[in-house]
Design an enzyme around this catalytic site. Structure first.
Site, mmCIF file in Angstrom:
data_model
loop_
_atom_site.group_PDB
_atom_site.id
_atom_site.type_symbol
_atom_site.label_atom_id
_atom_site.label_comp_id
_atom_site.label_asym_id
_atom_site.label_seq_id
_atom_site.Cartn_x
_atom_site.Cartn_y
_atom_site.Cartn_z
ATOM 1 C CB VAL A 76 -5.861 3.768 10.057
ATOM 2 C CG1 VAL A 76 -6.054 5.257 9.786
ATOM 3 C CG2 VAL A 76 -7.013 3.227 10.885
ATOM 4 C CB SER A 77 -4.064 4.635 4.488
ATOM 5 O OG SER A 77 -4.786 3.575 3.916
ATOM 6 C CB ALA A 78 0.755 6.423 5.708
#
Length: 231
Positions: A76-78
């Protein structure tokens, strides 16, 4: 003066989510009311149930899958980077949007932006990733999102809407842009493109079949591309 968070707030997903969005606003990563509303509405912790809720709402990546040798293959990207890329995509209600690289959370944010009459397709080559994304999207109430297991460079013909997607967001490190033909004229393509030993998130608009960039470039990092486009 802002009061320090209480113990209850430190464990409350809603309070943590709003605090994160406040931070993204203050940093300038969120620029529009629509992206702000989506970030405030989608429960990020529902897409990262294996980590503490405080970690789910930290402004950092959450690894969700690893290769046999321990490298991160999905995450899950920043939030700051997701906000920047969503703003660059300029998604509107009713848009048809493709996300390359699944996780679930970003697709849910896109679903909020396109609204009930828009279309969201998220694709990943790894069936473990798409299974996870589909389960979490359904559990969070975003089962309208179409989840595909495929090489995004070679989508099935029926996966691309007539006239192309209004926006394509790529969330894997890439050196090429094979999705140009899938973007509608006047549509947007946002991708982390590897240039001169760095990876830059770049937002493009398609004009007369060519891609033109008017957005500032953002240095970023993503998991590597798999499939035909890997290198």
């Amino acid at each position: 003066m802002t009061a320090p968070p209480t113990t209850a707030q430190e464990h409350d997903p809603s309070a943590l989510r709003h605090r994160l969005v406040d931070q993204l606003l203050a940093a300038g990563h969120v620029r529009t009311a629509s992206v702000e509303a989506a970030l405030r509405r989608v429960p990020r912790h529902a897409f990262a149930p294996d980590v503490p809720v405080q970690t789910a709402y930290a402004d950092d990546i959450i690894p969700t899958r690893h290769t046999p040798d321990g490298r991160i293959s999905s995450s899950v990207s920043a939030p700051w980077l997701q906000a920047v890329m969503l703003e660059a995509a300029r998604i509107q209600p009713d848009d048809r949007v493709l996300e390359v690289g699944s996780g679930g959370y970003n697709a849910a944010l896109i679903a909020e932006l396109v609204g009930p009459t828009g279309q969201v397709t998220t694709v990943d080559i790894d069936p473990g990733v798409t299974d996870r994304a589909a389960r979490f999207l359904a559990a969070a109430g975003y089962d309208r999102v179409r989840v595909l297991t495929a090489d995004a460079e070679y989508l099935p013909a029926d996966a691309v809407p007539e006239g192309g997607f209004d926006a394509v967001i790529v969330t894997v490190d890439t050196w090429d842009l094979p999705w140009i033909t899938m973007v509608a004229e006047g549509g947007r393509l946002v991708a982390p493109l590897r240039l001169h030993q760095y990876v830059w998130s770049i937002g493009f608009t398609k004009h007369d079949g060519a891609l033109i960039s008017e957005e500032p470039l953002t240095v970023c990092g993503f998991v590597p591309m798999q499939g035909a486009g890997a290198c």
